[in-house]
Design a protein around this motif. Structure first.
Motif, PDB file in Angstrom:
ATOM      1  N   PRO A 123       7.409   9.369  -0.375  1.00 45.34           N
ATOM      2  CA  PRO A 123       6.761   8.112   0.035  1.00 45.34           C
ATOM      3  C   PRO A 123       5.723   8.259   1.146  1.00 45.34           C
ATOM      4  N   THR A 124       5.778   9.373   1.903  1.00 46.68           N
ATOM      5  CA  THR A 124       4.793   9.556   2.980  1.00 46.68           C
ATOM      6  C   THR A 124       3.593  10.393   2.542  1.00 46.68           C
ATOM      7  N   HIS A 125       3.460  10.626   1.239  1.00 47.77           N
ATOM      8  CA  HIS A 125       2.280  11.360   0.772  1.00 47.77           C
ATOM      9  C   HIS A 125       1.029  10.538   1.070  1.00 47.77           C
ATOM     10  N   TYR A 126      -0.022  11.228   1.447  1.00 44.39           N
ATOM     11  CA  TYR A 126      -1.246  10.571   1.915  1.00 44.39           C
ATOM     12  C   TYR A 126      -1.868   9.651   0.871  1.00 44.39           C
ATOM     13  N   ILE A 127      -1.695   9.969  -0.393  1.00 45.55           N
ATOM     14  CA  ILE A 127      -2.359   9.181  -1.432  1.00 45.55           C
ATOM     15  C   ILE A 127      -1.857   7.740  -1.472  1.00 45.55           C
ATOM     16  N   PHE A 128      -0.618   7.519  -1.022  1.00 41.36           N
ATOM     17  CA  PHE A 128      -0.094   6.154  -1.003  1.00 41.36           C
ATOM     18  C   PHE A 128      -0.856   5.278  -0.008  1.00 41.36           C
ATOM     19  N   GLN A 129      -1.412   5.914   1.004  1.00 45.83           N
ATOM     20  CA  GLN A 129      -2.188   5.174   1.994  1.00 45.83           C
ATOM     21  C   GLN A 129      -3.355   4.449   1.328  1.00 45.83           C
ATOM     22  N   LYS A 130      -4.015   5.122   0.385  1.00 42.42           N
ATOM     23  CA  LYS A 130      -5.158   4.520  -0.311  1.00 42.42           C
ATOM     24  C   LYS A 130      -4.734   3.276  -1.094  1.00 42.42           C
ATOM     25  N   ILE A 131      -3.601   3.386  -1.763  1.00 41.50           N
ATOM     26  CA  ILE A 131      -3.116   2.263  -2.572  1.00 41.50           C
ATOM     27  C   ILE A 131      -2.677   1.110  -1.677  1.00 41.50           C
ATOM     28  N   LEU A 132      -1.997   1.452  -0.588  1.00 35.51           N
ATOM     29  CA  LEU A 132      -1.491   0.417   0.310  1.00 35.51           C
ATOM     30  C   LEU A 132      -2.610  -0.352   1.005  1.00 35.51           C
TER      31      LEU A 132
ATOM     32  N   ARG B 179      -8.154 -11.922  -7.803  1.00 33.53           N
ATOM     33  CA  ARG B 179      -6.943 -12.059  -8.622  1.00 33.53           C
ATOM     34  C   ARG B 179      -5.833 -11.290  -7.890  1.00 33.53           C
ATOM     35  N   PHE B 180      -5.379 -11.909  -6.817  1.00 33.34           N
ATOM     36  CA  PHE B 180      -4.560 -11.207  -5.834  1.00 33.34           C
ATOM     37  C   PHE B 180      -3.194 -10.772  -6.365  1.00 33.34           C
ATOM     38  N   GLU B 181      -2.504 -11.662  -7.041  1.00 29.44           N
ATOM     39  CA  GLU B 181      -1.170 -11.305  -7.542  1.00 29.44           C
ATOM     40  C   GLU B 181      -1.250 -10.139  -8.521  1.00 29.44           C
ATOM     41  N   GLU B 182      -2.269 -10.160  -9.380  1.00 33.80           N
ATOM     42  CA  GLU B 182      -2.436  -9.070 -10.341  1.00 33.80           C
ATOM     43  C   GLU B 182      -2.808  -7.769  -9.629  1.00 33.80           C
ATOM     44  N   ALA B 183      -3.619  -7.887  -8.573  1.00 29.61           N
ATOM     45  CA  ALA B 183      -4.000  -6.698  -7.802  1.00 29.61           C
ATOM     46  C   ALA B 183      -2.772  -6.059  -7.158  1.00 29.61           C
ATOM     47  N   GLU B 184      -1.917  -6.891  -6.592  1.00 30.50           N
ATOM     48  CA  GLU B 184      -0.705  -6.372  -5.949  1.00 30.50           C
ATOM     49  C   GLU B 184       0.240  -5.759  -6.975  1.00 30.50           C
ATOM     50  N   LEU B 185       0.311  -6.365  -8.156  1.00 26.54           N
ATOM     51  CA  LEU B 185       1.152  -5.812  -9.220  1.00 26.54           C
ATOM     52  C   LEU B 185       0.626  -4.449  -9.661  1.00 26.54           C
TER      53      LEU B 185
ATOM     54  N   ILE C 210      -5.369  -1.360  -0.424  1.00 24.09           N
ATOM     55  CA  ILE C 210      -5.722  -2.426  -1.368  1.00 24.09           C
ATOM     56  C   ILE C 210      -4.654  -3.516  -1.343  1.00 24.09           C
ATOM     57  N   TYR C 211      -3.408  -3.081  -1.357  1.00 22.77           N
ATOM     58  CA  TYR C 211      -2.286  -4.026  -1.340  1.00 22.77           C
ATOM     59  C   TYR C 211      -2.325  -4.893  -0.080  1.00 22.77           C
ATOM     60  N   THR C 212      -2.599  -4.263   1.059  1.00 21.75           N
ATOM     61  CA  THR C 212      -2.644  -4.995   2.330  1.00 21.75           C
ATOM     62  C   THR C 212      -3.776  -6.012   2.337  1.00 21.75           C
TER      63      THR C 212
ATOM     64  N   ALA D 207       3.826 -11.036   6.418  1.00 21.54           N
ATOM     65  CA  ALA D 207       4.993 -10.144   6.503  1.00 21.54           C
ATOM     66  C   ALA D 207       4.804  -8.928   5.592  1.00 21.54           C
ATOM     67  N   LYS D 208       4.292  -9.154   4.380  1.00 19.37           N
ATOM     68  CA  LYS D 208       4.041  -8.045   3.453  1.00 19.37           C
ATOM     69  C   LYS D 208       2.934  -7.138   3.987  1.00 19.37           C
ATOM     70  N   ALA D 209       1.878  -7.752   4.513  1.00 18.76           N
ATOM     71  CA  ALA D 209       0.761  -6.970   5.052  1.00 18.76           C
ATOM     72  C   ALA D 209       1.211  -6.136   6.246  1.00 18.76           C
ATOM     73  N   LEU D 210       2.096  -6.697   7.041  1.00 21.15           N
ATOM     74  CA  LEU D 210       2.623  -5.977   8.203  1.00 21.15           C
ATOM     75  C   LEU D 210       3.399  -4.742   7.759  1.00 21.15           C
ATOM     76  N   CYS D 211       4.234  -4.915   6.749  1.00 16.08           N
ATOM     77  CA  CYS D 211       5.058  -3.811   6.250  1.00 16.08           C
ATOM     78  C   CYS D 211       4.190  -2.700   5.665  1.00 16.08           C
ATOM     79  N   SER D 212       3.200  -3.069   4.862  1.00 20.02           N
ATOM     80  CA  SER D 212       2.360  -2.047   4.225  1.00 20.02           C
ATOM     81  C   SER D 212       1.478  -1.332   5.248  1.00 20.02           C
ATOM     82  N   THR D 213       1.004  -2.060   6.256  1.00 22.38           N
ATOM     83  CA  THR D 213       0.183  -1.425   7.296  1.00 22.38           C
ATOM     84  C   THR D 213       1.020  -0.469   8.138  1.00 22.38           C
TER      85      THR D 213
END
Length: 367
Positions: free
Chosen positions: A91-100, A70-76, A102-104, A114-120
């Motif tokens: 925004p550079t706190h390490y914990i965001f890496q964990k969330i990103l 359920r990709f759209e819901e996961a990204e939301l 999943i998003y990627t 393009a979105k995956a590139l930005c989050s990575t």
């Protein structure tokens, strides 16, 4: 915004794993932050506990949604977790890496490159902010993630047909992994990186549909097909020489630049390639003849490809002289390797005037 821990159980947080419901919120948060750099843990502790655990619940929910595709819901859910934590964290706190991460993964599954590139790339920035002291406190697995991010950047760029940037990030990943202990897992991942680098350095041409136009002759269609294929691959970085070579016309004056040394060098490279049953030889044997412009010949023979002084124009001029003379060079090719070489400026596959070399395999009575 001080420490707001209380003694209520984590069971009050939605989507929480039942296995951890017996521990307090404080203990649970300490467990969550145990994998992040030491210097960044206090910043989490200062967030009101229920607020942090609600954001964490969004993160866990995103993991579950991703598993169920359920990709759209996961990204939301990831976006909700990030938005909440940005109220308290940089925004550079390490914990965001964990969330990103999943998003990627979700973006990649949907081919939203393009979105995956930005989050990575954001993950790379986050990882680069870690101090050497904090890096030493992280597990080997956490430190290895930076290599995976560079590899992923390369893979995403490859999927986007940006071969130049794909190779750039693959090479960076390769450089980083070279300093790691050569255990089986590292060796296997290194091989994957090396395979990608080799593939990117020798990119495969991509075919796109080209359809005949009304009242277009077969020859005109063949010529347009060749040029459009070249232009299509040039735009995607899979053509390894200038696309203008497909329309460049030969200049007689270039032949005056050819010295005996150049002549011998070009012939020797061609002879060696055909004698080793290289790609040109295999194609010629299979199809009776192979048609190539000078740039393709240069690109097909490693020794010519590595010699920057021997441009396609010079190779073209040298081969023209060899063919026009029909001297011992041509005779040796036919006698020893059973190949003949010609050229034409009126190929059915190229625009009129473009010089095309024809390598023809001479069959014997036993073939």
């Amino acid at each position: 915004m001080g420490c707001c821990y209380n003694t209520s159980n984590v069971v009050t947080i939605s989507n929480t794993n039942p296995a951890v419901t017996a521990i307090t919120e404080y203990e649970f948060i300490e467990k969550v932050i145990s994998t992040i750099p030491l210097s960044q843990r206090d910043l989490i502790r200062r967030i009101p506990s229920h607020y942090f655990l609600t954001a964490y619940a969004f993160y866990k929910n995103a993991q579950d949604l991703l598993k169920h595709e359920r990709f759209e819901e996961a990204e939301l859910a990831c976006n909700n977790a990030v938005d909440m934590l940005l109220q308290y964290l940089h925004p550079t706190h390490y914990i965001f890496q964990k969330i990103l991460e999943i998003y990627t993964d979700s973006c990649l599954r949907r081919e939203h490159f393009a979105k995956a590139l930005c989050s990575t790339f954001t993950c790379i920035l986050i990882h680069s902010e870690i101090s050497s002291v904090d890096r030493a406190s992280l597990s080997a697995r956490e430190n290895f993630r930076i290599i995976e991010y560079y590899f992923r950047m390369g893979a995403i760029y490859k999927n986007m047909n940006d071969m130049k940037n794909a190779l750039k990030y693959m090479l960076q990943a390769r450089q980083m992994i070279s300093s790691w202990p050569q255990v089986e897992e590292i060796i296997n991942f290194t091989q994957i990186i090396d395979d990608n680098i080799r593939d990117l350095r020798e990119p495969k041409l991509t075919i796109q549909p080209v359809h005949p136009r009304p009242d277009e002759s077969d020859i005109d269609f063949s010529r347009r097909f060749t040029l459009e294929m070249a232009q299509f691959n040039a735009q995607r970085g899979t053509l390894q020489f200038d696309v203008s070579e497909f329309t460049r016309l030969p200049l007689k004056s270039t032949e005056y630049l050819i010295t005996p040394t150049i002549l011998k060098k070009v012939y020797k490279c061609l002879y060696n390639e055909l004698s080793k049953n290289g790609l040109m030889a295999r194609v010629a044997r299979l199809a009776i003849e192979s048609q190539l412009i000078a740039a393709q010949i240069k690109n097909s023979i490693p020794e010519l490809k590595q010699n920057s002084l021997l441009t396609p124009m010079l190779i073209e001029a040298a081969l023209t002289i060899i063919i026009d003379r029909q001297d011992e060079y041509c005779q040796k090719l036919k006698r020893e390797l059973r190949f003949e070489i010609f050229y034409t400026d009126f190929s059915n596959f190229h625009q009129n005037g473009v010089r095309v070399f024809i390598i023809r395999y001479v069959k014997s009575g036993d073939d």
